[in-house]
Design a protein around this motif. Structure first.
Motif, PDB file in Angstrom:
ATOM      1  N   VAL A 138       1.392   1.408  -3.135  1.00 56.33           N
ATOM      2  CA  VAL A 138       1.481   1.641  -1.684  1.00 56.33           C
ATOM      3  C   VAL A 138       2.948   1.585  -1.226  1.00 56.33           C
ATOM      4  CG1 VAL A 138       0.949   0.567   0.554  1.00 56.33           C
ATOM      5  CG2 VAL A 138      -0.872   0.994  -1.099  1.00 56.33           C
ATOM      6  N   SER A 186      -5.605   4.059   4.998  1.00 55.01           N
ATOM      7  CA  SER A 186      -4.598   2.990   4.876  1.00 55.01           C
ATOM      8  C   SER A 186      -4.541   2.493   3.442  1.00 55.01           C
ATOM      9  CB  SER A 186      -4.957   1.803   5.783  1.00 55.01           C
ATOM     10  OG  SER A 186      -6.110   1.154   5.278  1.00 55.01           O
ATOM     11  N   GLY A 187      -3.547   1.659   3.158  1.00 57.59           N
ATOM     12  CA  GLY A 187      -3.443   1.055   1.836  1.00 57.59           C
ATOM     13  C   GLY A 187      -4.600   0.111   1.555  1.00 57.59           C
ATOM     14  N   ASP A 206      -1.028  -0.560  -7.817  1.00 59.58           N
ATOM     15  CA  ASP A 206      -0.956  -0.456  -6.364  1.00 59.58           C
ATOM     16  C   ASP A 206       0.460   0.001  -6.013  1.00 59.58           C
ATOM     17  OD1 ASP A 206      -0.920  -0.644  -3.674  1.00 59.58           O
ATOM     18  OD2 ASP A 206      -1.674  -2.698  -3.547  1.00 59.58           O
ATOM     19  N   ALA A 216      -0.239   4.700   0.010  1.00 61.25           N
ATOM     20  CA  ALA A 216      -0.271   4.738   1.486  1.00 61.25           C
ATOM     21  C   ALA A 216       1.188   4.818   1.910  1.00 61.25           C
ATOM     22  CB  ALA A 216      -0.984   3.525   2.079  1.00 61.25           C
ATOM     23  N   GLU A 255       0.845  -4.919  -8.510  1.00 60.30           N
ATOM     24  CA  GLU A 255       1.981  -4.225  -7.878  1.00 60.30           C
ATOM     25  C   GLU A 255       2.985  -3.984  -9.004  1.00 60.30           C
ATOM     26  OE1 GLU A 255       3.860  -5.222  -3.940  1.00 60.30           O
ATOM     27  OE2 GLU A 255       2.621  -6.986  -4.126  1.00 60.30           O
TER      28      GLU A 255
HETATM   29  C1  PLP Z   1       1.388  -3.098  -2.247  1.00 59.35           C
HETATM   30  C2  PLP Z   1       0.576  -2.955  -0.993  1.00 59.35           C
HETATM   31  N1  PLP Z   1      -0.733  -2.652  -1.095  1.00 59.35           N
HETATM   32  C3  PLP Z   1      -1.500  -2.481  -0.021  1.00 59.35           C
HETATM   33  C4  PLP Z   1      -0.989  -2.617   1.250  1.00 59.35           C
HETATM   34  C5  PLP Z   1      -1.856  -2.424   2.447  1.00 59.35           C
HETATM   35  O1  PLP Z   1      -1.526  -1.241   3.092  1.00 59.35           O
HETATM   36  P1  PLP Z   1      -1.939  -1.033   4.623  1.00 59.35           P
HETATM   37  O2  PLP Z   1      -1.069  -1.933   5.425  1.00 59.35           O
HETATM   38  O3  PLP Z   1      -1.696   0.428   4.856  1.00 59.35           O
HETATM   39  O4  PLP Z   1      -3.376  -1.376   4.746  1.00 59.35           O
HETATM   40  C6  PLP Z   1       0.369  -2.916   1.415  1.00 59.35           C
HETATM   41  C7  PLP Z   1       0.954  -3.062   2.760  1.00 59.35           C
HETATM   42  O5  PLP Z   1       2.079  -3.436   2.950  1.00 59.35           O
HETATM   43  C8  PLP Z   1       1.170  -3.102   0.258  1.00 59.35           C
HETATM   44  O6  PLP Z   1       2.470  -3.438   0.362  1.00 59.35           O
END
Ligand code: PLP
Length: 528
Positions: free
Chosen positions: A248, A128-129, A246, A273, A213
């Motif tokens: 994701v 997962s993220g 990040d 992710a 981000e």
């Molecule tokens: C920028 C970012 N990082 C990390 C995550 C966490 O990912 P996960 O929901 O797969 O754990 C998210 C989830 O929306 C995200 O938007």
């Protein structure tokens, strides 16, 4: 998620027409806390329960067809059930779902990522993220030998213990229930877009990593200024800190190579992710060989026991996720995919702004790439009747909360009644959406705005907001008075003891003071 006020005709109609979801929610609450499995799905009076999805649509237990802008929390850039992805997963199902061993799928998947993401010299898979950001931070700490993670106000990096500080307003809150103070103490939160503050914090010499981000907080809800990411790159290099993007959300969505390829800034580590696993569970950390080699086993004495970064994980590079990921990334490698989604999102953002302008209502839509954000009830300084990347003159706190006001809660329910599901007051476009879908959404938006106007929702929202502002101001003034009284009392007793020079007694007293402070902070938050 946006919250609707208790009594409006929109809410009443939603409760009636989505009665099957209400029944499912009641049943769910008996076994699942709050009846939801992701905090982001919290919705008043209750969220919809879905039975199936296809393309850009999903259908709920009451049989409503919903045009879907959630698209798997942004994971489904190809839409639901994209044929090449489902075919790959079906084929893999016949060959087994877990080998407990390496397989060619994971190698091909890593090669596909390395072929697209500039920072990806090496790739390690997670589930997962949240796991990806956890691993990236651990790698950075091991690489630098330093403890501190530097992050930015409103930026979301999943729910691991290091990720949550400063994610939601109030950004300077030093606590979060269930996370030890010692852990919180290793995370520093700064406002974004303030390179001088970043430089000053890095100069303290304890920062292992900067995580950001690259879209700005919450997939561009709080956009970043031009040049900030390049400045972060330079500062991280100058101070020996690891730079983590990040991606994701932005990975494979902002461009085939993510946001880093768009801005031309390569981080040391990238967390991935969602799209990376083609809509199945999965994530990855993709980074420089120099940092990623800390994950390798070596024959060097002591390396494996004390210097190697540990990273097990039962479902890392699961064959089903690998199959979906490879199929999806093959499509993501062609920039026309992102360009098509971007154009649809721009059409939607511009259309929403034009609708608000035509109706003379406060609100604005903004965003970049294939994401859009929307708020009602206030107007930014650079409001337009066309597309908008970054609203001017709105604080990060207000932007972060912009999708969650009572007015947005009503809009959310109204849009569902009109057959459209938004995501946190905005959403994502996918390859399955069409111009016709966007135009239908704009029609629904216009209709729901009309309904909100008829109900007087804009006036009510302004009154509620004013009352809330006044309540918060009174509360914080009162808290400040009480906090000062407590601190004065504690400082007084410490000063008395200092005079006496009783060292050990003083140490104990300090510990008591810290306890008292912690208790006070818990009390301040409404705990016991
Ligand atoms: C920028 C970012 N990082 C990390 C995550 C966490 O990912 P996960 O929901 O797969 O754990 C998210 C989830 O929306 C995200 O938007």
């Amino acid at each position: 998620m946006a919250q609707a006020p208790a009594t409006t005709t929109i809410r009443r109609e939603f409760e009636e027409r989505f009665a099957g979801s209400l029944a499912m929610h009641r049943r769910s609450r008996n076994v699942i806390p709050g009846g939801i499995t992701h905090d982001g799905r919290h919705l008043k009076p209750f969220p919809p329960y879905v039975t199936r999805a296809d393309g850009a649509r999903k259908w709920d237990v009451d049989g409503h067809e919903l045009l879907d802008y959630v698209v798997g929390h942004g994971a489904l850039i190809l839409g639901h059930n994209e044929p090449s992805v489902t075919a790959a997963v079906r084929a893999q199902l016949g060959n087994g779902t877990h080998y407990g061993a390496g397989h060619e799928g994971e190698v091909r998947w890593a090669e596909a990522i390395a072929g697209l993401i500039p920072s990806a010299e090496r790739v390690k898979f997670t589930s997962s993220g949240t796991e990806s950001t956890l691993l990236a931070v651990r790698l950075a700490r091991a690489f630098t030998g330093r403890p501190t993670l530097l992050k930015f106000e409103g930026h979301f990096h999943g729910w691991n213990d290091y990720a949550l500080k400063g994610e939601k307003p109030p950004f300077d809150d030093p606590t979060s229930p269930g996370i030890p103070a010692a852990v919180m103490g290793t995370v520093a939160v700064l406002p974004a877009d303030d390179p001088a503050a970043v430089e000053a914090r890095l100069a303290q010499g304890d920062v292992a990593a900067i995580i950001v981000e690259p879209s700005g907080g919450s997939w561009g809800t709080i956009p970043l200024g031009d040049g900030f990411l390049a400045r972060l790159r330079a500062l991280a290099t100058a101070h020996g800190a690891v730079l983590i993007f990040d991606e994701v959300i932005t990975g494979f969505r902002w461009s085939p190579g993510g946001a880093q390829a768009v801005v031309g800034v390569t981080p040391d580590l990238t967390t991935l992710a969602k799209i990376v696993a083609g809509g199945l569970p999965g994530g990855a950390v993709a980074g420089s060989a120099a940092v990623m080699k800390l994950l390798e086993f070596k024959d060097e004495p002591g390396w494996n026991a004390t210097r190697k970064v540990r990273h097990p994980g039962t479902f890392n590079a699961n064959p089903l996720s690998a199959a979906a990921g490879i199929a999806c990334l093959a499509r993501c490698a062609v920039p026309a995919l992102q360009a098509g989604c971007d154009a649809l999102a721009a059409r939607l953002r511009a259309g929403m702004n034009a609708t608000l302008a035509r109706r003379g209502l406060p609100g604005y839509a903004w965003g970049e790439s294939s994401a859009f954000h929307l708020t009602l009830g206030e107007t930014c300084a650079n409001r337009t009747d066309g597309d908008l990347r970054a609203p001017a003159g709105i604080s990060a706190v207000a932007l972060k909360k912009s999708g969650e006001t009572p007015l947005m809660g009503q809009l959310h329910l109204g849009m569902m009644l009109a057959g459209v599901e938004l995501f946190h007051g905005g959403g994502f476009l996918s390859a399955a959406h069409t111009e016709g879908d966007v135009d239908r959404t704009l029609g629904a938006f216009d209709e729901v705005l009309g309904r909100l106007e008829e109900e007087g929702a804009f006036e009510t929202a302004a009154t509620i907001e004013q009352a809330e502002l006044e309540r918060q101001r009174d509360e914080s003034e009162q808290q400040e008075v009480e906090r000062l009284a407590i601190l004065r009392r504690l400082r007084g007793s410490l000063a008395d003891l200092n005079d006496g020079g009783v060292e050990e007694f003083l140490r104990n007293k300090r510990a008591e003071v810290e306890l008292e402070n912690a208790r006070y902070e818990r009390w301040e938050k409404g705990g016991s």
